[in-house]
Design a protein around this motif. Structure first.
Motif, short mmCIF file in Angstrom:
data_model
loop_
_atom_site.label_atom_id
_atom_site.label_comp_id
_atom_site.label_asym_id
_atom_site.label_seq_id
_atom_site.Cartn_x
_atom_site.Cartn_y
_atom_site.Cartn_z
N GLU A 132 0.84 -1.21 0.00
CA GLU A 132 0.00 0.00 0.00
C GLU A 132 0.87 1.26 0.00
O GLU A 132 0.60 2.22 -0.72
N GLN A 133 1.93 1.23 0.80
CA GLN A 133 2.84 2.37 0.85
C GLN A 133 3.50 2.60 -0.51
O GLN A 133 3.60 3.74 -0.96
N LEU A 134 3.92 1.52 -1.17
CA LEU A 134 4.54 1.66 -2.49
C LEU A 134 3.58 2.26 -3.50
O LEU A 134 3.98 3.07 -4.34
N SER A 135 2.31 1.90 -3.41
CA SER A 135 1.30 2.48 -4.31
C SER A 135 1.13 3.97 -4.07
O SER A 135 0.98 4.75 -5.02
N LYS A 136 1.19 4.38 -2.81
CA LYS A 136 1.02 5.80 -2.46
C LYS A 136 2.18 6.66 -2.97
O LYS A 136 1.97 7.81 -3.36
N ILE A 137 3.39 6.12 -2.95
CA ILE A 137 4.55 6.93 -3.35
C ILE A 137 4.85 6.83 -4.84
O ILE A 137 5.58 7.67 -5.37
N ALA A 138 4.29 5.85 -5.52
CA ALA A 138 4.59 5.61 -6.93
C ALA A 138 4.47 6.84 -7.83
O ALA A 138 5.32 7.05 -8.70
N PRO A 139 3.46 7.71 -7.65
CA PRO A 139 3.35 8.87 -8.54
C PRO A 139 4.53 9.84 -8.45
O PRO A 139 4.70 10.67 -9.34
N PHE A 140 5.33 9.75 -7.40
CA PHE A 140 6.42 10.70 -7.19
C PHE A 140 7.80 10.11 -7.49
O PHE A 140 8.80 10.82 -7.45
N VAL A 141 7.84 8.82 -7.81
CA VAL A 141 9.11 8.13 -8.02
C VAL A 141 9.40 7.98 -9.51
O VAL A 141 8.60 7.43 -10.26
N GLU A 142 10.57 8.48 -9.89
CA GLU A 142 11.02 8.34 -11.29
C GLU A 142 11.74 7.02 -11.50
O GLU A 142 11.64 6.41 -12.55
N GLY A 143 12.49 6.58 -10.50
CA GLY A 143 13.22 5.33 -10.63
C GLY A 143 13.73 4.84 -9.28
O GLY A 143 13.84 5.61 -8.32
N VAL A 144 14.03 3.54 -9.22
CA VAL A 144 14.56 2.92 -8.01
C VAL A 144 15.91 2.31 -8.35
O VAL A 144 16.05 1.60 -9.34
N GLY A 145 16.90 2.64 -7.52
CA GLY A 145 18.23 2.06 -7.68
C GLY A 145 18.34 0.84 -6.79
O GLY A 145 17.60 -0.12 -6.93
#
Length: 99
Positions: free
Chosen positions: A73-86
């Protein structure tokens, strides 16, 4: 001791929205004794954010704790603000020093 660590590159100018979405609901369940959480921001690249937590226990204990529930659920909430994950993983702490 375990360290959960994720490095994210945020969409430009979205740090405050990311932070608010990430922290939403935090504090509702107490962290287990000895656990710590950090959100750090690159001083030269403000859209790079590292989140990590220290957990004094086993991987099985972490996965069964309240810390681990709600992760999707947390990952879904932050997804709109994340360009990429290292880097994104669970690490065993092999050395730890405090002053």
């Amino acid at each position: 001791m375990l360290c959960a660590l994720t490095v994210r590159k945020l969409k430009p100018g979205t740090f405050e929205q990311f932070r608010e979405a990430f922290m939403e609901g935090e504090g509702e369940a107490p962290m287990p004794t000895g656990s710590q959480f950090f959100m750090v921001r690159n001083t030269e690249i403000p859209d790079e954010v590292i989140c990590f937590g220290l957990f004094d226990g086993t991987l099985e204990e972490l996965r069964s704790s309240d810390l681990y529930s709600g992760c999707d659920e947390q990952l879904s909430k932050i997804a709109p603000f994340v360009e990429g994950v290292g880097t994104d993983g669970m690490y065993e702490v092999v050395e730890h020093q405090t002053a």
